[in-house]
Design an enzyme around this catalytic site. Structure first.
Site, PDB file in Angstrom:
ATOM      1  N   HIS A 179       2.138  -2.233   0.242  1.00 52.23           N
ATOM      2  CA  HIS A 179       0.944  -2.108   1.090  1.00 52.23           C
ATOM      3  C   HIS A 179      -0.129  -1.239   0.449  1.00 52.23           C
ATOM      4  O   HIS A 179      -0.956  -0.655   1.146  1.00 52.23           O
ATOM      5  CB  HIS A 179       1.325  -1.579   2.473  1.00 52.23           C
ATOM      6  CG  HIS A 179       2.191  -2.530   3.264  1.00 52.23           C
ATOM      7  ND1 HIS A 179       2.900  -2.181   4.387  1.00 52.23           N
ATOM      8  CD2 HIS A 179       2.446  -3.867   3.078  1.00 52.23           C
ATOM      9  CE1 HIS A 179       3.556  -3.234   4.867  1.00 52.23           C
ATOM     10  NE2 HIS A 179       3.309  -4.260   4.076  1.00 52.23           N
ATOM     11  N   TYR A 205      -7.653   7.934   8.432  1.00 53.96           N
ATOM     12  CA  TYR A 205      -7.282   7.986   7.008  1.00 53.96           C
ATOM     13  C   TYR A 205      -7.545   9.369   6.414  1.00 53.96           C
ATOM     14  O   TYR A 205      -6.794   9.844   5.569  1.00 53.96           O
ATOM     15  CB  TYR A 205      -7.983   6.875   6.212  1.00 53.96           C
ATOM     16  CG  TYR A 205      -7.223   5.574   6.337  1.00 53.96           C
ATOM     17  CD1 TYR A 205      -6.035   5.377   5.637  1.00 53.96           C
ATOM     18  CD2 TYR A 205      -7.639   4.564   7.199  1.00 53.96           C
ATOM     19  CE1 TYR A 205      -5.293   4.214   5.784  1.00 53.96           C
ATOM     20  CE2 TYR A 205      -6.916   3.395   7.352  1.00 53.96           C
ATOM     21  CZ  TYR A 205      -5.738   3.227   6.638  1.00 53.96           C
ATOM     22  OH  TYR A 205      -4.999   2.085   6.792  1.00 53.96           O
TER      23      TYR A 205
HETATM   24  C1  BJW Z   1      13.567   6.880  10.466  1.00 53.82           C
HETATM   25  C2  BJW Z   1      13.390   8.259  10.526  1.00 53.82           C
HETATM   26  C3  BJW Z   1      14.113   9.050   9.600  1.00 53.82           C
HETATM   27  C4  BJW Z   1      12.111   7.353  12.030  1.00 53.82           C
HETATM   28  N1  BJW Z   1      14.938   8.477   8.727  1.00 53.82           N
HETATM   29  N2  BJW Z   1      14.395   6.346   9.603  1.00 53.82           N
HETATM   30  C5  BJW Z   1       3.641 -13.529  13.724  1.00 53.82           C
HETATM   31  C6  BJW Z   1       4.967 -13.571  13.359  1.00 53.82           C
HETATM   32  C7  BJW Z   1       5.398 -13.085  12.121  1.00 53.82           C
HETATM   33  C8  BJW Z   1       4.491 -12.550  11.213  1.00 53.82           C
HETATM   34  C9  BJW Z   1       3.164 -12.514  11.585  1.00 53.82           C
HETATM   35  C10 BJW Z   1       2.746 -13.011  12.817  1.00 53.82           C
HETATM   36  N3  BJW Z   1       1.417 -12.836  12.903  1.00 53.82           N
HETATM   37  C11 BJW Z   1       0.972 -12.260  11.760  1.00 53.82           C
HETATM   38  C12 BJW Z   1       2.046 -12.047  10.960  1.00 53.82           C
HETATM   39  C13 BJW Z   1       2.017 -11.406   9.608  1.00 53.82           C
HETATM   40  C14 BJW Z   1       1.846  -9.901   9.731  1.00 53.82           C
HETATM   41  C15 BJW Z   1       2.997  -9.315  10.547  1.00 53.82           C
HETATM   42  O1  BJW Z   1       4.090  -9.133  10.066  1.00 53.82           O
HETATM   43  N4  BJW Z   1       2.749  -9.003  11.811  1.00 53.82           N
HETATM   44  C16 BJW Z   1       3.815  -8.558  12.710  1.00 53.82           C
HETATM   45  C17 BJW Z   1       3.518  -7.138  13.213  1.00 53.82           C
HETATM   46  C18 BJW Z   1       3.916  -9.564  13.821  1.00 53.82           C
HETATM   47  N5  BJW Z   1       1.874  -9.403   8.373  1.00 53.82           N
HETATM   48  C19 BJW Z   1       0.765  -9.346   7.659  1.00 53.82           C
HETATM   49  O2  BJW Z   1      -0.326  -9.615   8.121  1.00 53.82           O
HETATM   50  C20 BJW Z   1       0.947  -8.959   6.202  1.00 53.82           C
HETATM   51  N6  BJW Z   1       0.312  -9.912   5.369  1.00 53.82           N
HETATM   52  C21 BJW Z   1       0.772 -11.166   5.296  1.00 53.82           C
HETATM   53  O3  BJW Z   1       1.759 -11.533   5.906  1.00 53.82           O
HETATM   54  O4  BJW Z   1       0.032 -11.981   4.481  1.00 53.82           O
HETATM   55  C22 BJW Z   1       0.245 -13.376   4.608  1.00 53.82           C
HETATM   56  C23 BJW Z   1      -0.488 -13.836   5.841  1.00 53.82           C
HETATM   57  C24 BJW Z   1      -1.860 -13.728   5.854  1.00 53.82           C
HETATM   58  C25 BJW Z   1      -2.543 -14.162   6.983  1.00 53.82           C
HETATM   59  C26 BJW Z   1      -1.856 -14.641   8.112  1.00 53.82           C
HETATM   60  C27 BJW Z   1      -0.466 -14.679   8.098  1.00 53.82           C
HETATM   61  C28 BJW Z   1       0.222 -14.291   6.933  1.00 53.82           C
HETATM   62  C29 BJW Z   1       0.282  -7.613   5.929  1.00 53.82           C
HETATM   63  C30 BJW Z   1       0.972  -6.501   6.632  1.00 53.82           C
HETATM   64  C31 BJW Z   1       0.217  -5.215   6.385  1.00 53.82           C
HETATM   65  C32 BJW Z   1       0.790  -4.068   7.193  1.00 53.82           C
HETATM   66  N7  BJW Z   1      -0.078  -2.952   7.063  1.00 53.82           N
HETATM   67  C33 BJW Z   1       0.311  -1.682   7.649  1.00 53.82           C
HETATM   68  C34 BJW Z   1      -0.824  -0.674   7.409  1.00 53.82           C
HETATM   69  C35 BJW Z   1      -0.812  -0.288   5.918  1.00 53.82           C
HETATM   70  C36 BJW Z   1      -1.828   0.705   5.567  1.00 53.82           C
HETATM   71  C37 BJW Z   1      -1.567   2.103   6.053  1.00 53.82           C
HETATM   72  O5  BJW Z   1      -0.435   2.623   5.960  1.00 53.82           O
HETATM   73  O6  BJW Z   1      -2.526   2.666   6.510  1.00 53.82           O
HETATM   74  O7  BJW Z   1       1.520  -1.206   7.039  1.00 53.82           O
HETATM   75  S1  BJW Z   1       0.777  -1.815   9.351  1.00 53.82           S
HETATM   76  C38 BJW Z   1       2.096  -0.630   9.286  1.00 53.82           C
HETATM   77  O8  BJW Z   1       3.384  -1.281   9.546  1.00 53.82           O
HETATM   78  C39 BJW Z   1       2.130  -0.149   7.828  1.00 53.82           C
HETATM   79  C40 BJW Z   1       3.611  -0.085   7.561  1.00 53.82           C
HETATM   80  O9  BJW Z   1       3.835  -0.133   6.170  1.00 53.82           O
HETATM   81  C41 BJW Z   1       4.132  -1.287   8.319  1.00 53.82           C
HETATM   82  C42 BJW Z   1       5.600  -1.239   8.610  1.00 53.82           C
HETATM   83  O10 BJW Z   1       5.944  -0.153   9.394  1.00 53.82           O
HETATM   84  P1  BJW Z   1       7.320   0.593   9.126  1.00 53.82           P
HETATM   85  O11 BJW Z   1       7.310   1.205   7.792  1.00 53.82           O
HETATM   86  O12 BJW Z   1       8.436  -0.293   9.454  1.00 53.82           O
HETATM   87  O13 BJW Z   1       7.189   1.830  10.167  1.00 53.82           O
HETATM   88  P2  BJW Z   1       7.493   1.866  11.733  1.00 53.82           P
HETATM   89  O14 BJW Z   1       6.718   2.989  12.299  1.00 53.82           O
HETATM   90  O15 BJW Z   1       7.315   0.552  12.371  1.00 53.82           O
HETATM   91  O16 BJW Z   1       9.043   2.196  11.821  1.00 53.82           O
HETATM   92  C43 BJW Z   1       9.574   3.422  11.368  1.00 53.82           C
HETATM   93  C44 BJW Z   1      11.089   3.331  11.412  1.00 53.82           C
HETATM   94  O17 BJW Z   1      11.605   4.516  10.854  1.00 53.82           O
HETATM   95  C45 BJW Z   1      11.672   3.216  12.829  1.00 53.82           C
HETATM   96  O18 BJW Z   1      12.625   2.170  12.842  1.00 53.82           O
HETATM   97  C46 BJW Z   1      12.340   4.557  13.054  1.00 53.82           C
HETATM   98  O19 BJW Z   1      13.496   4.478  13.867  1.00 53.82           O
HETATM   99  C47 BJW Z   1      12.692   4.964  11.648  1.00 53.82           C
HETATM  100  N8  BJW Z   1      12.800   6.408  11.409  1.00 53.82           N
HETATM  101  N9  BJW Z   1      12.519   8.603  11.492  1.00 53.82           N
HETATM  102  C48 BJW Z   1      15.087   7.161   8.738  1.00 53.82           C
HETATM  103  N10 BJW Z   1      14.004  10.458   9.588  1.00 53.82           N
END
Ligand code: BJW
Length: 253
Positions: free
Chosen positions: A124, A72
């Site tokens: 987030h 961080y």
């Molecule tokens: C470009 C580019 C360019 C590159 N131009 N594009 C099983 C099934 C379904 C769901 C769940 C499950 N088990 C648990 C869950 C729920 C869980 C979840 O979804 N997990 C999955 C991974 C399976 N979710 C949660 O826990 C959430 N809470 C919740 O659901 O509460 C209810 C609940 C509670 C308890 C139990 C169950 C439900 C909370 C999620 C919190 C995510 N936190 C993070 C960290 C945040 C803090 C920080 O930043 O430090 O958030 S994790 C990380 O992933 C961060 C991001 O915001 C998030 C998403 O990532 P993102 O933005 O999509 O980035 P990338 O790297 O994955 O992708 C980048 C993309 O950009 C790529 O596609 C590239 O191609 C593209 N790209 N250059 C345009 N120039």
């Protein structure tokens, strides 16, 4: 013109943006990558070096607080120094032309606000503050350089601090989530930029729009689970190149 992108898809997207009356944008880490913030997943992602759960969960912080806080500290420093790229300002142009552009983001880096977007819904949280991991009741503290003098930073009660971002398994901020679902349920166009579409509930927002027959424009160099869905117009290129192209077609300049 972006080499990867057939021009007719850009003009199709531009027509949709022009016609939209209640457009909403949803962004992920890829939006920031051309400004220098690393994405999470993929080749250059943060999580090439560490497991996601080790860095982005409460258990991870408890198990390895120095590692998480080091991460961080690095990100906060980077975010303070970095500047929004042309794609951010293209969204600002759309905002000023349309009068309003609600923007939902999974990002915690504050770059949309730095560019001048007025209505940013942070799903987030953000890197602005930290609070007691044991919820002792002490007020949250601002994330400044002094906080990082000794790692991990500690609360006045002696417990370690955690950043005020949403970690895996945690609920999202209630009002932000309510607004995001409401927008997905009421917009007439959604643009989804730079997300891998794997993290719930952000990943469900475009699906809600699609189910209502609303078109979704996706901007991402890679294919995602959204790309092949009916109603998605997938523009395979980067945010920094595609967004200015769309704005140029719609508003000229
Ligand atoms: C470009 C580019 C360019 C590159 N131009 N594009 C099983 C099934 C379904 C769901 C769940 C499950 N088990 C648990 C869950 C729920 C869980 C979840 O979804 N997990 C999955 C991974 C399976 N979710 C949660 O826990 C959430 N809470 C919740 O659901 O509460 C209810 C609940 C509670 C308890 C139990 C169950 C439900 C909370 C999620 C919190 C995510 N936190 C993070 C960290 C945040 C803090 C920080 O930043 O430090 O958030 S994790 C990380 O992933 C961060 C991001 O915001 C998030 C998403 O990532 P993102 O933005 O999509 O980035 P990338 O790297 O994955 O992708 C980048 C993309 O950009 C790529 O596609 C590239 O191609 C593209 N790209 N250059 C345009 N120039």
């Amino acid at each position: 013109m972006n080499e990867l992108q057939p021009g007719n898809l850009i003009s199709e997207a531009a027509d949709m943006v022009e016609a939209a009356r209640s457009m909403v944008v949803s962004t992920g880490a890829g939006m920031s990558s051309e400004s220098g913030v690393r994405t999470f997943r993929g080749e250059d992602g943060f999580w090439r070096e560490h497991r996601a759960e080790d860095l982005a969960s409460i258990e991870g912080i408890r198990k390895n607080p120095e590692l998480v806080w080091e991460w961080y500290r690095e990100r906060l420093k980077a975010c303070e120094e970095l500047e929004p790229h042309a794609g951010y300002y293209a969204l600002v142009t759309i905002q000023s032309e349309k009068g309003i552009l609600p923007l939902i983001t999974q990002n915690v880096d504050g770059l949309h606000q730095k560019a001048g977007i007025e209505d940013v819904i942070e799903l987030h949280g953000n890197l602005g503050s930290a609070s007691c991991i044991d919820r002792c009741g002490a007020p949250s503290v601002e994330m400044t350089e002094e906080l990082f003098e000794e790692l991990p930073p500690r609360c006045s009660c002696g417990s370690i601090l955690r950043p005020d971002v949403v970690l895996f398994g945690e609920q999202l901020p209630e009002e932000a989530l309510r607004r995001a679902f409401h927008l997905a349920d009421s917009c007439d166009l959604m643009m989804v930029i730079g997300t891998s579409m794997v993290v719930y509930p952000a990943s469900s927002l475009p699906l809600i729009a699609l189910q209502r027959g609303v078109k979704v424009i996706e901007i991402n160099p890679e294919v995602t689970p959204l790309s092949s869905l009916d109603g998605t117009i997938s523009l395979h290129g980067t945010a920094g190149s595609i967004l200015p192209e769309i704005v140029k077609v719609v508003y000229g300049g």
